[in-house]
Enzyme design. Sequence first.
Site, PDB file in Angstrom:
ATOM      1  N   PRO A  14       4.965  -5.536  -9.174  1.00 52.67           N
ATOM      2  CG  PRO A  14       4.459  -7.728  -9.794  1.00 52.67           C
ATOM      3  CD  PRO A  14       5.282  -6.935  -8.832  1.00 52.67           C
ATOM      4  CD  GLU A  43      17.663  -1.481   7.802  1.00 53.19           C
ATOM      5  OE1 GLU A  43      17.231  -1.714   8.940  1.00 53.19           O
ATOM      6  OE2 GLU A  43      18.884  -1.471   7.511  1.00 53.19           O
ATOM      7  CG  ASP A  72       6.416   3.714   2.835  1.00 53.56           C
ATOM      8  OD1 ASP A  72       6.696   2.595   2.367  1.00 53.56           O
ATOM      9  OD2 ASP A  72       6.301   3.922   4.049  1.00 53.56           O
ATOM     10  CG  PHE A 157      -1.303  -5.199  -4.961  1.00 52.56           C
ATOM     11  CD1 PHE A 157      -0.450  -4.617  -4.034  1.00 52.56           C
ATOM     12  CD2 PHE A 157      -1.786  -4.402  -5.992  1.00 52.56           C
ATOM     13  CE1 PHE A 157      -0.077  -3.275  -4.126  1.00 52.56           C
ATOM     14  CE2 PHE A 157      -1.416  -3.067  -6.107  1.00 52.56           C
ATOM     15  CZ  PHE A 157      -0.573  -2.505  -5.163  1.00 52.56           C
ATOM     16  N   GLY A 158      -2.067  -6.940  -1.901  1.00 60.22           N
ATOM     17  CA  GLY A 158      -1.901  -6.487  -0.514  1.00 60.22           C
ATOM     18  C   GLY A 158      -3.157  -6.687   0.318  1.00 60.22           C
ATOM     19  CE  LYS A 180      -6.744  -0.907  -5.811  1.00 63.23           C
ATOM     20  NZ  LYS A 180      -5.824  -2.049  -5.920  1.00 63.23           N
TER      21      LYS A 180
END
Length: 207
Positions: A14, A43, A72, A157-158, A180
Amino acid sequence: MSVRQRIVLASNNPGKIREINALLSDTDIEVVSQAEFDVPGVEETGFSFVENALIKARHAAGYCPYPVIADDSGIALDALDGRPGIYSARYAGAGASDEQNLYKLIDEIRDLPEHRRRARFVCLMVYLQYETDPVPLIAEGVWHGVALTEPRGDNGFGYDPMFYVPEHDRTSAELDPATKNRLSHRGQALRKLIGMLKVKVNKQVLR
């Protein structure tokens, strides 16, 4: 009133959905999660950000009636030979939380001097019009900073709380959303991708 174009983001995160839609707020594009189409997990077997982005995009496109964007992204430190890199989202193991990944990385760099904690956020973003699209659009964004050993800030996040941006004297998690989005690796990649999409649309119109 224009109809917003829907594009699926090959992610269930999210935070990413909010961030990308904020970046697209001045366009007629709306990004929705692949969760709306019950896309199962896939995967990530690639050895690079772009390979994994393409794997996720093609997989999601097989379940969705709209074009797909996949990214990614991760954090990389030269002092760790590029780690966590493509393993950023699962650095502390499969199913690890953001906090677990964050503190695993902090534990690894705790004894490094600041000049050896230079870090970069990397984002590879791809766009597929359909599953078998042979000409994906691919854009890259890189954001340079320094990895901290004490997290700061509640936004993002992260790894945002440990990614220090020297020119703003803030971590990514301390920056306001507009700043940001202007600076971030994901913002860079998405703006490039939007530019490519505009060119693609114009070429199709001219045919």
